[in-house]
Design a protein around this motif. Structure first.
Motif, PDB file in Angstrom:
ATOM      1  N   CYS A  21       0.827  -1.212   0.000  1.00 29.56           N
ATOM      2  CA  CYS A  21       0.000   0.000   0.000  1.00 29.56           C
ATOM      3  C   CYS A  21       0.859   1.259   0.000  1.00 29.56           C
ATOM      4  O   CYS A  21       0.433   2.300  -0.455  1.00 29.56           O
ATOM      5  CB  CYS A  21      -0.922   0.025   1.218  1.00 29.56           C
ATOM      6  N   GLY A  22       2.050   1.165   0.514  1.00 26.79           N
ATOM      7  CA  GLY A  22       2.922   2.323   0.603  1.00 26.79           C
ATOM      8  C   GLY A  22       3.691   2.608  -0.672  1.00 26.79           C
ATOM      9  O   GLY A  22       4.326   3.641  -0.803  1.00 26.79           O
ATOM     10  N   LYS A  23       3.629   1.723  -1.652  1.00 27.27           N
ATOM     11  CA  LYS A  23       4.383   1.889  -2.883  1.00 27.27           C
ATOM     12  C   LYS A  23       3.566   2.624  -3.932  1.00 27.27           C
ATOM     13  O   LYS A  23       2.347   2.530  -3.967  1.00 27.27           O
ATOM     14  CB  LYS A  23       4.785   0.522  -3.444  1.00 27.27           C
ATOM     15  N   ASP A  24       4.295   3.336  -4.794  1.00 28.72           N
ATOM     16  CA  ASP A  24       3.645   3.964  -5.933  1.00 28.72           C
ATOM     17  C   ASP A  24       3.188   2.872  -6.894  1.00 28.72           C
ATOM     18  O   ASP A  24       3.881   1.879  -7.093  1.00 28.72           O
ATOM     19  CB  ASP A  24       4.617   4.885  -6.665  1.00 28.72           C
ATOM     20  N   GLN A  25       2.016   3.061  -7.470  1.00 27.08           N
ATOM     21  CA  GLN A  25       1.476   2.135  -8.449  1.00 27.08           C
ATOM     22  C   GLN A  25       1.192   2.908  -9.719  1.00 27.08           C
ATOM     23  O   GLN A  25       1.137   4.144  -9.711  1.00 27.08           O
ATOM     24  CB  GLN A  25       0.201   1.495  -7.918  1.00 27.08           C
ATOM     25  N   SER A  26       0.986   2.189 -10.815  1.00 27.39           N
ATOM     26  CA  SER A  26       0.655   2.885 -12.058  1.00 27.39           C
ATOM     27  C   SER A  26      -0.311   2.062 -12.900  1.00 27.39           C
ATOM     28  O   SER A  26      -0.385   0.842 -12.768  1.00 27.39           O
ATOM     29  CB  SER A  26       1.918   3.197 -12.859  1.00 27.39           C
ATOM     30  N   LYS A  27      -1.041   2.773 -13.727  1.00 28.04           N
ATOM     31  CA  LYS A  27      -1.955   2.180 -14.703  1.00 28.04           C
ATOM     32  C   LYS A  27      -1.757   2.928 -16.004  1.00 28.04           C
ATOM     33  O   LYS A  27      -1.529   4.136 -16.001  1.00 28.04           O
ATOM     34  CB  LYS A  27      -3.412   2.327 -14.270  1.00 28.04           C
ATOM     35  N   THR A  28      -1.871   2.190 -17.104  1.00 24.66           N
ATOM     36  CA  THR A  28      -1.710   2.796 -18.419  1.00 24.66           C
ATOM     37  C   THR A  28      -3.016   2.688 -19.188  1.00 24.66           C
ATOM     38  O   THR A  28      -3.673   1.648 -19.173  1.00 24.66           O
ATOM     39  CB  THR A  28      -0.560   2.114 -19.192  1.00 24.66           C
ATOM     40  N   TYR A  29      -3.364   3.768 -19.859  1.00 21.44           N
ATOM     41  CA  TYR A  29      -4.588   3.836 -20.653  1.00 21.44           C
ATOM     42  C   TYR A  29      -4.237   4.202 -22.090  1.00 21.44           C
ATOM     43  O   TYR A  29      -3.289   4.949 -22.331  1.00 21.44           O
ATOM     44  CB  TYR A  29      -5.554   4.887 -20.089  1.00 21.44           C
ATOM     45  N   GLU A  30      -5.021   3.667 -23.016  1.00 18.72           N
ATOM     46  CA  GLU A  30      -4.856   3.989 -24.429  1.00 18.72           C
ATOM     47  C   GLU A  30      -6.176   4.519 -24.964  1.00 18.72           C
ATOM     48  O   GLU A  30      -7.243   4.073 -24.548  1.00 18.72           O
ATOM     49  CB  GLU A  30      -4.463   2.750 -25.235  1.00 18.72           C
ATOM     50  N   VAL A  38      -3.191   8.081 -28.266  1.00 18.15           N
ATOM     51  CA  VAL A  38      -2.728   8.601 -26.984  1.00 18.15           C
ATOM     52  C   VAL A  38      -2.500   7.450 -26.014  1.00 18.15           C
ATOM     53  O   VAL A  38      -3.345   6.564 -25.872  1.00 18.15           O
ATOM     54  CB  VAL A  38      -3.750   9.588 -26.369  1.00 18.15           C
ATOM     55  N   ILE A  39      -1.356   7.480 -25.357  1.00 20.05           N
ATOM     56  CA  ILE A  39      -1.042   6.537 -24.280  1.00 20.05           C
ATOM     57  C   ILE A  39      -0.762   7.382 -23.040  1.00 20.05           C
ATOM     58  O   ILE A  39       0.071   8.292 -23.076  1.00 20.05           O
ATOM     59  CB  ILE A  39       0.189   5.674 -24.616  1.00 20.05           C
ATOM     60  N   THR A  40      -1.480   7.104 -21.966  1.00 20.27           N
ATOM     61  CA  THR A  40      -1.332   7.856 -20.723  1.00 20.27           C
ATOM     62  C   THR A  40      -1.075   6.904 -19.567  1.00 20.27           C
ATOM     63  O   THR A  40      -1.770   5.913 -19.410  1.00 20.27           O
ATOM     64  CB  THR A  40      -2.604   8.685 -20.428  1.00 20.27           C
ATOM     65  N   GLU A 145      -9.188   3.099 -22.689  1.00 23.58           N
ATOM     66  CA  GLU A 145      -9.279   1.773 -22.098  1.00 23.58           C
ATOM     67  C   GLU A 145      -7.984   1.464 -21.368  1.00 23.58           C
ATOM     68  O   GLU A 145      -6.901   1.806 -21.844  1.00 23.58           O
ATOM     69  CB  GLU A 145      -9.520   0.719 -23.178  1.00 23.58           C
ATOM     70  N   GLU A 146      -8.124   0.781 -20.238  1.00 20.75           N
ATOM     71  CA  GLU A 146      -6.933   0.418 -19.476  1.00 20.75           C
ATOM     72  C   GLU A 146      -6.166  -0.664 -20.228  1.00 20.75           C
ATOM     73  O   GLU A 146      -6.732  -1.630 -20.719  1.00 20.75           O
ATOM     74  CB  GLU A 146      -7.320  -0.094 -18.088  1.00 20.75           C
ATOM     75  N   LYS A 147      -4.877  -0.455 -20.326  1.00 20.54           N
ATOM     76  CA  LYS A 147      -3.990  -1.418 -20.972  1.00 20.54           C
ATOM     77  C   LYS A 147      -3.469  -2.345 -19.888  1.00 20.54           C
ATOM     78  O   LYS A 147      -2.894  -1.889 -18.903  1.00 20.54           O
ATOM     79  CB  LYS A 147      -2.837  -0.677 -21.650  1.00 20.54           C
ATOM     80  N   LYS A 148      -3.693  -3.621 -20.052  1.00 20.43           N
ATOM     81  CA  LYS A 148      -3.270  -4.598 -19.061  1.00 20.43           C
ATOM     82  C   LYS A 148      -1.745  -4.744 -19.109  1.00 20.43           C
ATOM     83  O   LYS A 148      -1.167  -4.756 -20.187  1.00 20.43           O
ATOM     84  CB  LYS A 148      -3.934  -5.957 -19.302  1.00 20.43           C
ATOM     85  N   PRO A 149      -1.110  -4.866 -17.935  1.00 22.49           N
ATOM     86  CA  PRO A 149       0.346  -5.019 -17.910  1.00 22.49           C
ATOM     87  C   PRO A 149       0.772  -6.358 -18.525  1.00 22.49           C
ATOM     88  O   PRO A 149       0.035  -7.346 -18.451  1.00 22.49           O
ATOM     89  CB  PRO A 149       0.705  -4.966 -16.428  1.00 22.49           C
ATOM     90  N   LEU A 150       1.956  -6.347 -19.112  1.00 25.92           N
ATOM     91  CA  LEU A 150       2.500  -7.584 -19.665  1.00 25.92           C
ATOM     92  C   LEU A 150       2.939  -8.477 -18.523  1.00 25.92           C
ATOM     93  O   LEU A 150       3.424  -8.014 -17.501  1.00 25.92           O
ATOM     94  CB  LEU A 150       3.704  -7.270 -20.560  1.00 25.92           C
TER      95      LEU A 150
END
Length: 154
Positions: A21-30, A38-40, A145-150
């Motif tokens: 919970c204390g770590k930074d997380q990320s999500k990618t959207y296309e 656009v990729i964010t 749409e959220e891009k699922k991590p590899l």
């Protein structure tokens, strides 16, 4: 013995969850904005949005515009982003496409002023940070749409 083992496992699981919970997380959207790809990537901690990085690509042939028209579009957008505290902007005009890179740091001292100037999702009333869920909702509403991590194949 079983209880001791179970207690240790639960304690370790709790520590692991707290550490996660204390770590930074990320999500990618296309998504697509008026023909531009656009990729964010959103970087967050808990419900607090920390950073947003976006890459917008305009392919001239696919969009039926010339190199100079694409450059004009990015020049206009550059005026919006340049000089705003917490924002870095870069553009590249190439032979076949134009690329725009924007990084937004939501940990700036005056996030409310920055988000208002850019016309993007800002902090909720009474808060001094932007909620990642609010930004995700806005992106999904805009067709992203959220891009699922590899995943590694072990």
């Amino acid at each position: 013995m079983k209880r001791s083992f179970l207690a240790i496992v639960l304690l370790l699981a709790g520590i692991f969850l707290l550490a996660a919970c204390g770590k930074d997380q990320s999500k990618t959207y296309e998504g697509d904005i008026e023909g531009a790809d656009v990729i964010t990537t959103l970087t967050y901690k808990g419900d607090k949005l920390l950073k947003q990085s976006s890459i917008l690509t305009i392919n001239y042939d696919e969009n039926g515009i010339s190199k100079s028209e694409a450059e004009q579009i990015l020049d206009e957008q550059e005026k919006v982003f340049k000089g705003v505290d917490g924002v870095s902007y870069k553009k590249e005009i190439k032979k076949d496409k134009a690329i725009q890179k924007i990084k937004i740091d939501y940990e700036t001292d005056n996030v409310k002023k920055m988000t208002k100037k850019l016309g993007i999702t800002g902090p909720e009333k009474g808060k001094d940070y932007v909620n990642v869920k609010d930004v995700e909702r806005a992106m999904k509403k805009a067709g992203f749409e959220e891009k699922k991590p590899l995943k590694d194949n072990d």
